[in-house]
Scaffold this motif. Structure first.
Motif, PDB file in Angstrom:
ATOM      1  N   ASP A 424       0.972  -1.357  -0.094  1.00  0.00           N
ATOM      2  CA  ASP A 424       0.029  -0.086  -0.034  1.00  0.00           C
ATOM      3  C   ASP A 424       0.875   1.273  -0.037  1.00  0.00           C
ATOM      4  OD1 ASP A 424       1.149  -0.022   2.454  1.00  0.00           O
ATOM      5  OD2 ASP A 424      -0.675   0.201   3.494  1.00  0.00           O
ATOM      6  N   GLY A 425       2.069   1.011  -0.084  1.00  0.00           N
ATOM      7  CA  GLY A 425       3.053   2.236  -0.254  1.00  0.00           C
ATOM      8  C   GLY A 425       3.489   2.660   1.205  1.00  0.00           C
ATOM      9  N   SER A 426       2.932   2.233   2.351  1.00  0.00           N
ATOM     10  CA  SER A 426       3.471   2.827   3.727  1.00  0.00           C
ATOM     11  C   SER A 426       4.671   2.108   3.941  1.00  0.00           C
ATOM     12  CB  SER A 426       2.282   2.569   4.617  1.00  0.00           C
ATOM     13  OG  SER A 426       2.184   0.792   4.772  1.00  0.00           O
ATOM     14  N   LYS A 427       5.271   2.827   4.722  1.00  0.00           N
ATOM     15  CA  LYS A 427       6.725   2.673   5.286  1.00  0.00           C
ATOM     16  C   LYS A 427       7.052   2.170   6.580  1.00  0.00           C
ATOM     17  CE  LYS A 427       8.282   3.699   1.085  1.00  0.00           C
ATOM     18  NZ  LYS A 427       8.710   2.446   0.270  1.00  0.00           N
ATOM     19  N   GLY A 428       7.867   1.346   7.208  1.00  0.00           N
ATOM     20  CA  GLY A 428       7.878   1.105   8.520  1.00  0.00           C
ATOM     21  C   GLY A 428       9.159   0.435   8.873  1.00  0.00           C
ATOM     22  N   LEU A 429       9.407  -0.043  10.089  1.00  0.00           N
ATOM     23  CA  LEU A 429      10.543  -0.660  10.536  1.00  0.00           C
ATOM     24  C   LEU A 429      10.478  -2.009  10.269  1.00  0.00           C
ATOM     25  CD1 LEU A 429      13.482  -0.632  12.040  1.00  0.00           C
ATOM     26  CD2 LEU A 429      12.249  -0.700  14.090  1.00  0.00           C
ATOM     27  N   ALA A 430      11.166  -2.874   9.378  1.00  0.00           N
ATOM     28  CA  ALA A 430      11.231  -3.972   8.799  1.00  0.00           C
ATOM     29  C   ALA A 430      12.108  -4.876  10.068  1.00  0.00           C
ATOM     30  CB  ALA A 430      11.435  -4.375   7.536  1.00  0.00           C
ATOM     31  N   VAL A 431      11.744  -5.964  10.314  1.00  0.00           N
ATOM     32  CA  VAL A 431      12.764  -6.958  11.203  1.00  0.00           C
ATOM     33  C   VAL A 431      12.596  -8.226  10.725  1.00  0.00           C
ATOM     34  CG1 VAL A 431      12.715  -7.847  13.513  1.00  0.00           C
ATOM     35  CG2 VAL A 431      11.461  -5.652  13.232  1.00  0.00           C
ATOM     36  N   LEU A 432      13.960  -8.621  10.031  1.00  0.00           N
ATOM     37  CA  LEU A 432      13.933  -9.632   9.236  1.00  0.00           C
ATOM     38  C   LEU A 432      14.772 -10.639  10.042  1.00  0.00           C
ATOM     39  CD1 LEU A 432      13.901  -7.185   7.281  1.00  0.00           C
ATOM     40  CD2 LEU A 432      15.149  -8.780   5.592  1.00  0.00           C
ATOM     41  N   PHE A 433      14.087 -11.725  10.351  1.00  0.00           N
ATOM     42  CA  PHE A 433      14.622 -12.560  11.301  1.00  0.00           C
ATOM     43  C   PHE A 433      15.274 -13.878  10.271  1.00  0.00           C
ATOM     44  CE2 PHE A 433      15.119 -16.090  14.464  1.00  0.00           C
ATOM     45  CZ  PHE A 433      14.998 -15.796  15.649  1.00  0.00           C
ATOM     46  N   CYS A 434      16.597 -13.987  10.489  1.00  0.00           N
ATOM     47  CA  CYS A 434      17.219 -15.188   9.663  1.00  0.00           C
ATOM     48  C   CYS A 434      17.733 -16.320  10.433  1.00  0.00           C
ATOM     49  CB  CYS A 434      18.356 -14.301   8.848  1.00  0.00           C
ATOM     50  SG  CYS A 434      19.454 -15.273   8.061  1.00  0.00           S
ATOM     51  N   ASP A 435      17.401 -17.573   9.739  1.00  0.00           N
ATOM     52  CA  ASP A 435      17.856 -18.654  10.317  1.00  0.00           C
ATOM     53  C   ASP A 435      18.691 -19.546   9.257  1.00  0.00           C
ATOM     54  OD1 ASP A 435      17.687 -20.706  12.769  1.00  0.00           O
ATOM     55  OD2 ASP A 435      17.270 -21.960  10.865  1.00  0.00           O
ATOM     56  N   LEU A 436      19.976 -19.847   9.645  1.00  0.00           N
ATOM     57  CA  LEU A 436      20.583 -20.403   8.532  1.00  0.00           C
ATOM     58  C   LEU A 436      20.138 -22.100   8.300  1.00  0.00           C
ATOM     59  CD1 LEU A 436      24.296 -19.329   9.268  1.00  0.00           C
ATOM     60  CD2 LEU A 436      22.431 -18.342   7.925  1.00  0.00           C
ATOM     61  N   ASP A 437      20.108 -22.407   7.228  1.00  0.00           N
ATOM     62  CA  ASP A 437      19.912 -23.724   6.749  1.00  0.00           C
ATOM     63  C   ASP A 437      21.082 -24.647   6.533  1.00  0.00           C
ATOM     64  OD1 ASP A 437      17.274 -22.885   6.903  1.00  0.00           O
ATOM     65  OD2 ASP A 437      17.172 -22.319   4.732  1.00  0.00           O
ATOM     66  N   GLY A 438      20.974 -25.787   7.065  1.00  0.00           N
ATOM     67  CA  GLY A 438      22.274 -26.651   6.670  1.00  0.00           C
ATOM     68  C   GLY A 438      23.337 -26.375   7.727  1.00  0.00           C
ATOM     69  N   PHE A 439      23.591 -25.458   8.634  1.00  0.00           N
ATOM     70  CA  PHE A 439      24.400 -25.033   9.591  1.00  0.00           C
ATOM     71  C   PHE A 439      25.057 -26.139  10.327  1.00  0.00           C
ATOM     72  CE2 PHE A 439      26.231 -23.238  13.414  1.00  0.00           C
ATOM     73  CZ  PHE A 439      27.349 -22.384  12.773  1.00  0.00           C
ATOM     74  N   LYS A 440      23.799 -26.808  11.125  1.00  0.00           N
ATOM     75  CA  LYS A 440      24.274 -27.845  12.062  1.00  0.00           C
ATOM     76  C   LYS A 440      25.142 -28.872  11.296  1.00  0.00           C
ATOM     77  CE  LYS A 440      21.980 -30.904  15.457  1.00  0.00           C
ATOM     78  NZ  LYS A 440      22.642 -31.956  14.841  1.00  0.00           N
ATOM     79  N   SER A 441      24.738 -29.109  10.206  1.00  0.00           N
ATOM     80  CA  SER A 441      25.294 -30.656   9.542  1.00  0.00           C
ATOM     81  C   SER A 441      26.888 -30.059   9.316  1.00  0.00           C
ATOM     82  CB  SER A 441      24.839 -31.026   8.284  1.00  0.00           C
ATOM     83  OG  SER A 441      24.634 -29.679   7.251  1.00  0.00           O
ATOM     84  N   ILE A 442      27.099 -28.772   8.898  1.00  0.00           N
ATOM     85  CA  ILE A 442      28.462 -28.367   8.870  1.00  0.00           C
ATOM     86  C   ILE A 442      29.234 -28.262  10.124  1.00  0.00           C
ATOM     87  CG2 ILE A 442      29.861 -26.274   8.206  1.00  0.00           C
ATOM     88  CD1 ILE A 442      27.735 -25.343   6.197  1.00  0.00           C
ATOM     89  N   ASN A 443      28.660 -27.869  11.251  1.00  0.00           N
ATOM     90  CA  ASN A 443      29.309 -28.086  12.773  1.00  0.00           C
ATOM     91  C   ASN A 443      29.490 -29.375  12.875  1.00  0.00           C
ATOM     92  OD1 ASN A 443      29.970 -25.845  14.058  1.00  0.00           O
ATOM     93  ND2 ASN A 443      28.232 -25.497  15.311  1.00  0.00           N
ATOM     94  N   ASP A 444      28.407 -30.250  12.534  1.00  0.00           N
ATOM     95  CA  ASP A 444      28.676 -31.762  13.149  1.00  0.00           C
ATOM     96  C   ASP A 444      29.745 -32.565  12.269  1.00  0.00           C
ATOM     97  OD1 ASP A 444      26.673 -31.390  14.786  1.00  0.00           O
ATOM     98  OD2 ASP A 444      25.161 -32.277  13.831  1.00  0.00           O
ATOM     99  N   ARG A 445      29.778 -31.959  11.028  1.00  0.00           N
ATOM    100  CA  ARG A 445      30.866 -32.945  10.188  1.00  0.00           C
ATOM    101  C   ARG A 445      31.981 -32.248  10.227  1.00  0.00           C
ATOM    102  NH1 ARG A 445      30.030 -33.299   3.207  1.00  0.00           N
ATOM    103  NH2 ARG A 445      31.693 -34.640   3.154  1.00  0.00           N
TER     104      ARG A 445
END
Length: 558
Positions: A424-445
């Motif tokens: 609708d053209g309005s602006k605000g404070l965006a909060v982008l929550f990022c979770d990495l995919d596949g990171f646990k396997s790198i840590n384990d391997r």
């Protein structure tokens, strides 16, 4: 890896340490300063017992102050330990920077020497860093940083409240406190000498001449900066005389200093602090300009002196270089508010920044709409901003009569854009929550070292992909949060796509290439919500996006 509560503990410790260091210079006498040093160990550093051993003119050390135990004070206060015994102690044990730690397994040989001590027997430690009642920890106080200069005394501490030997954080805090204590003791001695000189100035003419010479020497040869300035009249504040230490500190010749007042040299942001500092007993911490254009942090302490009994009065200012202390404080504050691995703002700092933009009043409430004189911007979708220069009278709202609500503080309210597929053209404070995919396997391997390298590179890519005013924070583990203000719905979606594409390319670690993906959830900060609610909303949307992408991948594979 740090626990989520550790930054709060560090911030609390930093505040306590800052408070006790500030109190060191408020004592009126040397005895009060020494007792304040001992008390500060108890109140600010988390120990149950402390003693200040001061070097006497003959070189031996006397117990000048004890805190934490009346019994220990009765047994130790005023007793003397020989210099040779103290040098033996400071040469034993482990060196923690300037600190000296002597374990109970080694310190038993000191039980019968002439140094006053208060120790009790106890069982063997149950774990490696448990504090034993016979452990000893000493913090030498020198006239210069990093163990340089003359030994002024030794702070001995015992019985940490947490029952453990201090870690790197506690060691650094104790070492910094010992250095600041040495400065406070030196200043207390200097003030005592100055006070004695000022008393002599009030006597008859013969005593006055002797006192003037004493004052001159104390002024000229003081290790920290000193200045005399005019009081009253058109030339109020103009510097009449400066000592060599102040000239060296500011890189200016004495002849040139007489053209200035402190208001000419103070940093523009600190002029208000200087003007609020009283002449009699006033003190302030501010920045003064050097000749090369840089600024140095100093502590100013003022007192008023008279040339004769009925003569003109002058302002005597003691200027202490606190650049090192300020740098330490900034470093400690940064470490407490930033992730040690990636250097990004940590969870506590993220919540602080987000909470600073939020208020408890939901957008659209009557308190946001009007104040005692003003109107509300009705720009659709724009931030709700109170405009105090509006000339429209308050006529009330439908269903409300009487006086307008109380004046508001011009807070710019955050409003989330309309929820839906269309922008609708309005602006605000965006909060982008990022979770990495596949990171646990790198840590384990490949192990945690590789995992840490991946997190560092992801942090770099995220930081490179946002604007200068945006915030990229590490929430913990493989979770990151981006705060980006002034975005619409489409802008936020485009930013999430750009950041995901920046993360996907291979990351080379120790000769191998590894890949991680990323799932983003887009939330919006809005007044009336708490920081936790905003983050939880973005987190939930991230998991919805992660599940939808997982289902799409399975359908594509099938």
């Amino acid at each position: 890896m740090e626990t989520e509560s550790e930054p709060y503990v560090r911030l609390a410790t930093l505040r306590q340490l800052h408070q006790v260091v500030a109190e060191l210079n408020t004592a009126r006498s040397l005895a009060d300063t020494l007792q304040t040093v001992a008390d500060g160990v108890i109140t600010g550093l988390g120990y149950e017992l402390s003693a200040v051993n001061l070097v006497r003119p003959d070189g031996d050390l006397v117990v000048a102050a004890v805190a934490g135990s009346a019994g220990a004070e009765a047994l130790m206060a005023g007793r003397v330990g020989s210099r040779a015994s103290w040098e033996r102690r400071l040469s034993m044990g482990e060196r923690w920077g300037d600190l000296c730690f002597i374990s109970h397994t080694e310190g038993w040989v000191l039980d019968d020497d002439d140094v006053p001590q208060w120790h009790t027997a106890g069982p063997a430690p149950r774990f490696p860093d448990e504090w034993h009642p016979m452990d000893r920890l000493f913090a030498p106080m020198y006239t210069a940083a990093n163990g340089g200069g003359e030994l002024l005394g030794v702070i001995s501490v015992d019985r940490p409240r947490n029952g453990r030997r201090p870690g790197a954080w506690g060691q650094e805090a104790l070492q910094m406190y010992a250095f600041q204590s040495a400065i406070a003791i030196s200043n207390a001695r200097l003030r005592a000498n100055m006070q004695r000189a000022l008393v002599r100035l009030e006597r008859d003419q013969q005593a006055l001449r002797a006192s003037e010479e004493s004052f001159r020497q104390a002024f000229e040869y003081a290790p920290s900066g000193m200045a005399v300035a005019e009081m009253g009249g058109d030339q109020h504040g103009r510097l009449l005389r400066t000592n060599d230490a102040l000239c060296r500190l500011l890189g200016r010749p004495a002849s040139g200093m007489r053209r200035y007042s402190f208001s000419d040299l103070v940093h523009p942001e600190d002029i208000g602090t200087l003007l609020r500092t009283s002449a009699e007993g006033g003190r302030a911490e501010l920045r003064l300009a050097r000749r090369d254009g840089t600024y140095v942090w100093v502590s100013l302490r003022n007192s008023v002196v008279a040339d004769t009994a009925d003569g003109p009065r002058f302002l005597l200012t003691h200027v202490e270089d606190i650049e090192e202390r300020k740098r330490h404080e900034l470093q400690l504050a940064h470490r407490a508010s930033h992730d040690s691995l990636t250097g990004l703002p940590n969870s506590a700092e993220l919540r602080a920044r987000l909470g600073a933009r939020l208020c408890s009043r939901p957008p659209g409430s009557m308190a946001d709409a009007y104040a005692s004189s003003g109107t509300l911007s009705t720009d659709p979708g724009g931030p709700h901003v109170f405009r105090p220069d509006a000339n429209e009278p308050f006529d009330g709202l439908d269903g409300f009569e009487g006086a307008p609500p109380p004046p508001f503080d011009h807070h710019v309210h955050l409003v989330a854009p309309a929820d839906g597929p269309a922008d609708d053209g309005s602006k605000g404070l965006a909060v982008l929550f990022c979770d990495l995919d596949g990171f646990k396997s790198i840590n384990d391997r490949f192990g945690h070292n590789t995992g840490d390298a991946v997190l560092i590179e992801v942090a770099r890519r995220l930081t490179s992909g946002v604007r200068d005013g945006d915030t990229v924070a590490r929430l913990g583990g493989d979770e990151f949060v981006v705060l980006a203000d002034g975005l619409g719905t489409a802008d936020a979606q485009d930013l999430a796509v750009r950041l995901r594409n920046a993360i996907i390319p291979p990351i080379r670690v120790e000769g191998r290439a590894v890949r991680v993906g990323a799932s983003f959830g887009i939330g919006w900060a809005s007044c009336g919500m708490s920081a936790e609610e905003v983050l939880e909303s973005a987190d939930q949307r991230m998991y919805v996006e992660k599940r939808s992408r997982s289902k799409a991948n399975r359908r594509a594979a099938g």
